[in-house]
Design an enzyme around this catalytic site. Structure first.
Site: not given
Ligand code: DON
Length: 305
Positions: A61, A64, A189, A241, A259
């Site tokens: 992530s 992102k 992705y 998050y 992760v």
């Protein structure tokens, strides 16, 4: 500084015993849970390292915010934010719930999976190959590392098991937030998430964001000042998050976790930090990595607030 970094790692090594290495992407299970590493690059381009700083892991992530920057450079900002929101969701990174219950059904922000699938879909290119090439090139520039590449084992593993992301992507298409071929968007992705890095790469990305988009090694402008501000703002409000609030209180630095066990942090005008510790808490953040950043922030007064 390296002595202090070693001390901070040793103090927090016990936390590598807590939590779990990610297993929902089967290939990630192979990480060694007691690995712990850190790299800092400051604005004078001094590089400080300690622990497992050569260990490779996938960016997950942490891709992102980088893809968000690309989407903002490739499109009108109003268009980007008509497809993805600017608010923290307070939900897990892979939650699907608000895609149904939000009034507009728009993903809350580009740091959760649903929002990130949208920003990936906004990357321009005449073909899928060109999109992938542009993406990889941008990651290499931001990390100042031409050898960055996709870990195909992790990519395949995620592609085979990524049905939750697949479900989200089809919902997003149904509701008009992504256009085009859903499988191709997902493929890109999964590839962006599978780019392999080490903590030095993360620290380099962090310092480039910290210096408002200018590469301090060669003065090249990689992204505009405004885009770099937006990206860091999303990192502070949504980057960890449903732990982003607590992290902002305790650490106070724009950061993004993955992760794979990495955290990339960016202290405006000052330093980039890469941390690695693959055992994660329930929310998907590295437990030891967060503790290390907390200690570092206290010792060097890095809290931006
Ligand atoms: O889409 C996924 O589930 C992963 N490729 C990335 C998730 C992730 O890194 C969440 N971070 N803490």
């Amino acid at each position: 500084m390296e002595k202090t970094l070693k001390e901070i790692l040793n103090l927090n090594r016990k936390y590598t015993n807590y939590g779990q290495v990610a297993s929902y992407i089967p290939e990630l299970k192979n990480a060694k849970r007691d690995d712990l590493g850190i790299c800092i690059i400051d604005k004078d381009n001094n590089i400080y390292k300690a622990g497992n700083c050569d260990t490779k892991f996938t960016i997950q992530s942490i891709s992102k915010p980088i893809v968000l920057a690309m989407a903002l450079m490739d499109n009108d900002w109003s268009y980007v934010f008509s497809k993805v929101g600017m608010e923290p969701s307070g939900d897990p990174f892979n939650s699907i719930m608000k895609l149904e219950t939000n009034d507009s059904k728009k993903p809350s922000n580009p740091m959760i999976n649903a929002g990130a699938i949208v920003t990936t879909s906004l990357i321009k290119g005449a073909s899928v190959e060109e999109k992938e090439e542009r993406m990889l090139k941008f990651f290499r520039k931001l990390a100042n590392n031409d050898t960055l590449d996709i870990n195909y084992e992790v990519y395949k593993s995620e592609k085979t098991t990524g049905d939750r992301n697949r479900a989200m992507a089809y919902l997003l298409k149904n509701d008009g937030f992504v256009q085009g071929n859903v499988e191709e968007i997902l493929d890109l992705y999964f590839k962006q998430c599978s780019i392999e890095v080490d903590v030095v790469d993360l620290a380099r990305i962090g310092i480039n964001l910290a210096m408002y988009g200018v590469n301090i090694e060669n003065n090249e402008r990689l992204l505009s000042e405004r885009v770099s501000r937006m990206v860091k703002t999303f990192m502070i409000t949504c980057g960890m998050y449903d732990s982003s609030g607590e992290f902002a209180i305790k650490v106070g630095i724009p950061a993004k976790s993955g992760v794979g066990g990495g955290i990339m942090a960016s202290v405006p005008n000052s330093m980039g930090i890469g941390v690695y510790g693959p055992a994660l808490d329930k929310k998907g953040n590295s437990i030891a990595g967060v503790k290390v950043l907390e200690e570092l922030s206290h010792r060097y007064k890095l809290n931006i607030f």
